[in-house]
Motif scaffolding. Structure first.
Motif, PDB file in Angstrom:
ATOM      1  N   THR A  92       0.949  -1.194  -0.392  1.00 46.94           N
ATOM      2  CA  THR A  92      -0.182   0.459   0.346  1.00 46.94           C
ATOM      3  C   THR A  92       0.552   1.235  -0.538  1.00 46.94           C
ATOM      4  O   THR A  92       2.037   1.122   0.673  1.00 46.94           O
ATOM      5  N   THR A  93       0.256   2.190  -1.060  1.00 48.99           N
ATOM      6  CA  THR A  93       1.222   2.962  -0.713  1.00 48.99           C
ATOM      7  C   THR A  93       0.882   4.254  -0.688  1.00 48.99           C
ATOM      8  O   THR A  93      -0.515   4.005  -0.983  1.00 48.99           O
ATOM      9  N   ALA A  94       0.998   5.568  -0.286  1.00 48.69           N
ATOM     10  CA  ALA A  94       0.260   7.113   0.105  1.00 48.69           C
ATOM     11  C   ALA A  94       1.144   7.694  -0.071  1.00 48.69           C
ATOM     12  O   ALA A  94       2.380   7.696   0.288  1.00 48.69           O
ATOM     13  N   THR A  95       0.652   9.466  -0.581  1.00 46.85           N
ATOM     14  CA  THR A  95       1.118   9.889  -0.905  1.00 46.85           C
ATOM     15  C   THR A  95       0.336  11.711  -1.134  1.00 46.85           C
ATOM     16  O   THR A  95      -0.763  11.516  -0.684  1.00 46.85           O
ATOM     17  N   ALA A  96       1.249  11.966  -0.487  1.00 42.81           N
ATOM     18  CA  ALA A  96       0.206  13.343   0.440  1.00 42.81           C
ATOM     19  C   ALA A  96       1.611  14.988   0.185  1.00 42.81           C
ATOM     20  O   ALA A  96       2.161  14.683   0.280  1.00 42.81           O
ATOM     21  N   ASN A  97       0.921  15.996   0.113  1.00 46.51           N
ATOM     22  CA  ASN A  97       2.106  17.448   0.323  1.00 46.51           C
ATOM     23  C   ASN A  97       2.085  17.716   1.295  1.00 46.51           C
ATOM     24  O   ASN A  97       3.111  18.484   1.650  1.00 46.51           O
ATOM     25  N   LYS A  98       1.644  17.177   2.504  1.00 49.96           N
ATOM     26  CA  LYS A  98       1.895  17.159   3.851  1.00 49.96           C
ATOM     27  C   LYS A  98       1.017  15.934   4.113  1.00 49.96           C
ATOM     28  O   LYS A  98       0.077  15.445   3.919  1.00 49.96           O
ATOM     29  N   GLY A  99       1.864  15.511   5.593  1.00 47.34           N
ATOM     30  CA  GLY A  99       1.391  14.756   6.728  1.00 47.34           C
ATOM     31  C   GLY A  99       1.663  14.534   7.990  1.00 47.34           C
ATOM     32  O   GLY A  99       2.852  16.157   8.357  1.00 47.34           O
ATOM     33  N   LEU A 100       0.974  14.313   8.947  1.00 50.00           N
ATOM     34  CA  LEU A 100       1.234  14.429  10.050  1.00 50.00           C
ATOM     35  C   LEU A 100       1.084  12.767  10.284  1.00 50.00           C
ATOM     36  O   LEU A 100       0.118  12.287  10.419  1.00 50.00           O
ATOM     37  N   ALA A 101       2.254  12.562  11.586  1.00 45.43           N
ATOM     38  CA  ALA A 101       2.472  11.207  11.941  1.00 45.43           C
ATOM     39  C   ALA A 101       2.459  10.952  13.390  1.00 45.43           C
ATOM     40  O   ALA A 101       3.225  12.183  13.906  1.00 45.43           O
ATOM     41  N   ASN A 102       1.956  10.426  14.395  1.00 41.40           N
ATOM     42  CA  ASN A 102       2.120  10.080  15.245  1.00 41.40           C
ATOM     43  C   ASN A 102       3.571   9.812  15.672  1.00 41.40           C
ATOM     44  O   ASN A 102       3.822   9.348  15.659  1.00 41.40           O
ATOM     45  N   GLU A 103       4.183   8.914  17.486  1.00 42.62           N
ATOM     46  CA  GLU A 103       4.948   9.374  17.518  1.00 42.62           C
ATOM     47  C   GLU A 103       5.198   7.728  17.608  1.00 42.62           C
ATOM     48  O   GLU A 103       6.578   7.070  16.843  1.00 42.62           O
ATOM     49  N   ASP A 104       4.272   6.407  17.507  1.00 44.14           N
ATOM     50  CA  ASP A 104       5.034   5.363  17.085  1.00 44.14           C
ATOM     51  C   ASP A 104       4.004   5.060  15.922  1.00 44.14           C
ATOM     52  O   ASP A 104       4.051   3.299  15.331  1.00 44.14           O
ATOM     53  N   GLY A 105       3.360   5.717  14.653  1.00 44.79           N
ATOM     54  CA  GLY A 105       3.542   5.710  13.771  1.00 44.79           C
ATOM     55  C   GLY A 105       2.465   4.581  13.357  1.00 44.79           C
ATOM     56  O   GLY A 105       1.137   4.296  12.601  1.00 44.79           O
ATOM     57  N   SER A 106       1.230   4.314  14.337  1.00 46.91           N
ATOM     58  CA  SER A 106      -0.010   4.613  14.094  1.00 46.91           C
ATOM     59  C   SER A 106      -1.293   5.012  13.963  1.00 46.91           C
ATOM     60  O   SER A 106      -2.712   4.893  13.252  1.00 46.91           O
ATOM     61  N   GLU A 107      -0.953   6.326  13.272  1.00 53.58           N
ATOM     62  CA  GLU A 107      -2.700   7.290  12.424  1.00 53.58           C
ATOM     63  C   GLU A 107      -1.095   8.380  12.097  1.00 53.58           C
ATOM     64  O   GLU A 107      -0.136   8.854  12.731  1.00 53.58           O
ATOM     65  N   VAL A 108      -1.769   8.032  10.427  1.00 53.13           N
ATOM     66  CA  VAL A 108      -1.064   9.441   9.633  1.00 53.13           C
ATOM     67  C   VAL A 108      -2.317  10.165   9.245  1.00 53.13           C
ATOM     68  O   VAL A 108      -3.350   9.475   8.897  1.00 53.13           O
ATOM     69  N   GLN A 109      -2.314  10.972   9.355  1.00 57.77           N
ATOM     70  CA  GLN A 109      -3.528  12.413   8.546  1.00 57.77           C
ATOM     71  C   GLN A 109      -2.767  12.748   6.998  1.00 57.77           C
ATOM     72  O   GLN A 109      -0.899  13.154   6.863  1.00 57.77           O
ATOM     73  N   LEU A 110      -3.190  12.658   6.023  1.00 57.38           N
ATOM     74  CA  LEU A 110      -2.273  12.646   4.855  1.00 57.38           C
ATOM     75  C   LEU A 110      -3.260  14.226   4.760  1.00 57.38           C
ATOM     76  O   LEU A 110      -4.958  13.771   4.250  1.00 57.38           O
ATOM     77  N   MET A 111      -2.539  15.342   3.781  1.00 56.38           N
ATOM     78  CA  MET A 111      -3.792  16.481   3.602  1.00 56.38           C
ATOM     79  C   MET A 111      -3.374  16.914   2.926  1.00 56.38           C
ATOM     80  O   MET A 111      -1.461  17.304   2.285  1.00 56.38           O
ATOM     81  N   GLY A 112      -3.793  17.569   1.401  1.00 52.87           N
ATOM     82  CA  GLY A 112      -2.796  18.199  -0.069  1.00 52.87           C
ATOM     83  C   GLY A 112      -2.961  17.189  -0.806  1.00 52.87           C
ATOM     84  O   GLY A 112      -2.044  16.494  -0.843  1.00 52.87           O
ATOM     85  N   ASN A 113      -4.261  16.794  -1.502  1.00 47.22           N
ATOM     86  CA  ASN A 113      -3.469  16.151  -2.458  1.00 47.22           C
ATOM     87  C   ASN A 113      -3.180  14.695  -2.306  1.00 47.22           C
ATOM     88  O   ASN A 113      -2.674  14.103  -2.750  1.00 47.22           O
TER      89      ASN A 113
END
Length: 193
Positions: A92-113
């Motif tokens: 699985t691949t993911a890309t975005a203009n900006k991302g937010l990831a929590n400390e352990d990588g269990s949550e990722v927010q992808l923003m912009g495209n």
């Protein structure tokens, strides 16, 4: 001899008094400065890989610039690129203009495209068991441990030739359920026999 213990105690008391008087005085205690939302470190042109217990690549996160914020323990990543493999080796691949990831990588927010792609899985024959799936939107919130993707903004989903659009998304890969809300439109293309 009777007064010897009293004399020893007196000498010890004077020694203690002298020791306290000759010890330098420490400066006033300065409280630790309260930090606002400021990054404590940066990474430029980075790539972080995680491996499972057998040494297989589990995930890879790359980006142009990453900033870690100690107050929230989140990392903000510009031009984020993620490659993730599940237990059966599906990519699985993911890309975005900006991302937010929590400390352990269990949550990722992808923003912009934001684009998330799960490649097709082929069965023993030549026909794919699961077609390629692609999720697009301005915001996608992925929960890696529970295998969920959510969005409160418009999304476009492509699964093989089929295309769906909606105002919001709640996808659970474990339960194999997808909830699309708002203005939902879908185009289903019949498979060729």
């Amino acid at each position: 001899m009777l007064y010897l213990p009293v004399l020893v105690m007196g000498v010890l008391a004077l020694g203690t008094y002298w020791l306290v008087r000759s010890t330098p005085v420490s400066g006033p205690q300065v409280p630790e400065r309260v930090r606002g939302h400021e990054p404590d470190y940066f990474m430029h042109g980075f790539k972080v890989k995680t491996f499972d217990a057998t040494g297989r690549l589990r995930s890879e996160v790359a980006g142009d610039v990453a900033k870690h914020y100690p107050d929230t323990k989140w990392m903000e990543i510009d031009a984020i690129r993620i490659r993730s493999f599940d237990a059966s080796g599906r990519l699985t691949t993911a890309t975005a203009n900006k991302g937010l990831a929590n400390e352990d990588g269990s949550e990722v927010q992808l923003m912009g495209n934001a684009v998330v792609v799960r490649e097709a899985v082929t069965a023993a024959g030549s026909a794919p068991a699961q077609p390629r799936a692609e999720y697009r939107g301005e915001f996608l919130h992925a929960f890696m441990d529970t295998e969920q993707v959510k969005s409160h903004k418009p999304v476009e989903l492509r699964r093989g030739q089929d295309v769906f659009t909606a105002d919001s998304l709640d996808f659970d890969n474990v339960q194999q359920t997808m909830l699309l809300q708002g203005r939902v439109r879908g185009t289903l293309i019949p498979s060729k026999r």
